[in-house]
Design a protein around this motif. Structure first.
Motif, PDB file in Angstrom:
ATOM      1  N   ASP A   1     -22.278  58.037 111.558  1.00  0.00           N
ATOM      2  CA  ASP A   1     -21.500  58.518 110.418  1.00  0.00           C
ATOM      3  C   ASP A   1     -20.627  57.408 109.852  1.00  0.00           C
ATOM      4  OD1 ASP A   1     -22.594  61.034 110.654  1.00  0.00           O
ATOM      5  OD2 ASP A   1     -20.883  61.882 111.745  1.00  0.00           O
ATOM      6  N   ALA A   2     -20.055  56.597 110.731  1.00  0.00           N
ATOM      7  CA  ALA A   2     -19.207  55.486 110.290  1.00  0.00           C
ATOM      8  C   ALA A   2     -20.015  54.529 109.416  1.00  0.00           C
ATOM      9  CB  ALA A   2     -18.616  54.749 111.487  1.00  0.00           C
ATOM     10  N   ALA A   3     -21.241  54.271 109.804  1.00  0.00           N
ATOM     11  CA  ALA A   3     -22.107  53.371 109.030  1.00  0.00           C
ATOM     12  C   ALA A   3     -22.410  53.964 107.656  1.00  0.00           C
ATOM     13  CB  ALA A   3     -23.401  53.095 109.787  1.00  0.00           C
ATOM     14  N   PHE A   4     -22.679  55.270 107.614  1.00  0.00           N
ATOM     15  CA  PHE A   4     -22.974  55.921 106.331  1.00  0.00           C
ATOM     16  C   PHE A   4     -21.753  55.934 105.422  1.00  0.00           C
ATOM     17  CE2 PHE A   4     -26.493  58.244 108.655  1.00  0.00           C
ATOM     18  CZ  PHE A   4     -27.515  57.616 107.980  1.00  0.00           C
ATOM     19  N   ILE A   5     -20.585  56.244 105.977  1.00  0.00           N
ATOM     20  CA  ILE A   5     -19.362  56.315 105.171  1.00  0.00           C
ATOM     21  C   ILE A   5     -18.977  54.939 104.656  1.00  0.00           C
ATOM     22  CG2 ILE A   5     -16.869  56.740 105.282  1.00  0.00           C
ATOM     23  CD1 ILE A   5     -17.557  59.135 107.107  1.00  0.00           C
ATOM     24  N   LEU A   6     -19.106  53.935 105.504  1.00  0.00           N
ATOM     25  CA  LEU A   6     -18.751  52.584 105.086  1.00  0.00           C
ATOM     26  C   LEU A   6     -19.680  52.116 103.974  1.00  0.00           C
ATOM     27  CD1 LEU A   6     -16.756  50.368 105.659  1.00  0.00           C
ATOM     28  CD2 LEU A   6     -18.357  49.426 107.329  1.00  0.00           C
ATOM     29  N   GLY A   7     -20.976  52.300 104.165  1.00  0.00           N
ATOM     30  CA  GLY A   7     -21.940  51.877 103.157  1.00  0.00           C
ATOM     31  C   GLY A   7     -22.079  50.364 103.129  1.00  0.00           C
ATOM     32  N   LYS A   8     -22.992  49.889 102.315  1.00  0.00           N
ATOM     33  CA  LYS A   8     -23.254  48.459 102.226  1.00  0.00           C
ATOM     34  C   LYS A   8     -22.048  47.751 101.616  1.00  0.00           C
ATOM     35  CE  LYS A   8     -26.884  45.300 100.879  1.00  0.00           C
ATOM     36  NZ  LYS A   8     -28.239  45.190 100.324  1.00  0.00           N
ATOM     37  N   GLY A   9     -21.446  46.865 102.384  1.00  0.00           N
ATOM     38  CA  GLY A   9     -20.287  46.118 101.909  1.00  0.00           C
ATOM     39  C   GLY A   9     -19.055  46.980 101.660  1.00  0.00           C
ATOM     40  N   GLY A  10     -19.012  48.177 102.257  1.00  0.00           N
ATOM     41  CA  GLY A  10     -17.856  49.058 102.077  1.00  0.00           C
ATOM     42  C   GLY A  10     -17.860  49.819 100.765  1.00  0.00           C
ATOM     43  N   LYS A  11     -18.963  49.749 100.033  1.00  0.00           N
ATOM     44  CA  LYS A  11     -19.028  50.359  98.701  1.00  0.00           C
ATOM     45  C   LYS A  11     -18.925  51.885  98.739  1.00  0.00           C
ATOM     46  CE  LYS A  11     -19.678  46.736  96.072  1.00  0.00           C
ATOM     47  NZ  LYS A  11     -18.633  46.300  95.166  1.00  0.00           N
ATOM     48  N   THR A  12     -19.545  52.528  99.717  1.00  0.00           N
ATOM     49  CA  THR A  12     -19.501  53.990  99.778  1.00  0.00           C
ATOM     50  C   THR A  12     -18.083  54.471 100.061  1.00  0.00           C
ATOM     51  OG1 THR A  12     -21.778  54.026 100.570  1.00  0.00           O
ATOM     52  CG2 THR A  12     -20.506  56.042 100.843  1.00  0.00           C
ATOM     53  N   LYS A  13     -17.418  53.819 100.999  1.00  0.00           N
ATOM     54  CA  LYS A  13     -16.027  54.171 101.311  1.00  0.00           C
ATOM     55  C   LYS A  13     -15.138  53.994 100.080  1.00  0.00           C
ATOM     56  CE  LYS A  13     -12.824  51.714 103.276  1.00  0.00           C
ATOM     57  NZ  LYS A  13     -11.798  51.037 103.957  1.00  0.00           N
ATOM     58  N   GLU A  14     -15.326  52.903  99.354  1.00  0.00           N
ATOM     59  CA  GLU A  14     -14.550  52.649  98.138  1.00  0.00           C
ATOM     60  C   GLU A  14     -14.812  53.726  97.090  1.00  0.00           C
ATOM     61  OE1 GLU A  14     -15.299  48.707  96.643  1.00  0.00           O
ATOM     62  OE2 GLU A  14     -14.722  47.791  98.551  1.00  0.00           O
ATOM     63  N   LYS A  15     -16.064  54.136  96.961  1.00  0.00           N
ATOM     64  CA  LYS A  15     -16.409  55.145  95.958  1.00  0.00           C
ATOM     65  C   LYS A  15     -15.804  56.498  96.319  1.00  0.00           C
ATOM     66  CE  LYS A  15     -20.200  56.784  93.157  1.00  0.00           C
ATOM     67  NZ  LYS A  15     -21.600  56.606  92.811  1.00  0.00           N
TER      68      LYS A  15
END
Length: 87
Positions: free
Chosen positions: A35-49
């Motif tokens: 889940d942490a990997a999915f939330i973080l996303g590539k380069g932190g983009k998903t978390k930022e969004k």
């Protein structure tokens, strides 16, 4: 002309960037490594969004696998909903 300008908002907020809402709080979620990997996303983009669209502050503690969400009750609810949709 000295008194022609109104005082800036930061003068009465103690110099903070934004005034925190009355219902400001912190929620934490225990998540899995995947889940942490999915939330973080590539380069932190998903978390930022998620943070941008929910208007909440999001911090991911990868060592402890904890997602911390800060903001008003509505901002935290939205961020949690979006995060759960990604997981």
């Amino acid at each position: 002309r000295r008194n022609s300008r109104s005082p800036s908002q930061s003068d009465d907020e103690g110099g903070g960037r934004h005034k925190k809402p009355d219902d400001y709080g912190v929620d934490t979620m225990k998540i899995t490594d995947d889940d942490a990997a999915f939330i973080l996303g590539k380069g932190g983009k998903t978390k930022e969004k998620i943070s941008r669209v929910s208007q909440a502050e999001i911090e991911l503690f990868e060592r402890d696998l904890i997602l911390e969400i800060r903001g008003s009750r509505m901002q935290r609810r939205r961020a949690k909903k979006y995060a759960e949709g990604v997981m």
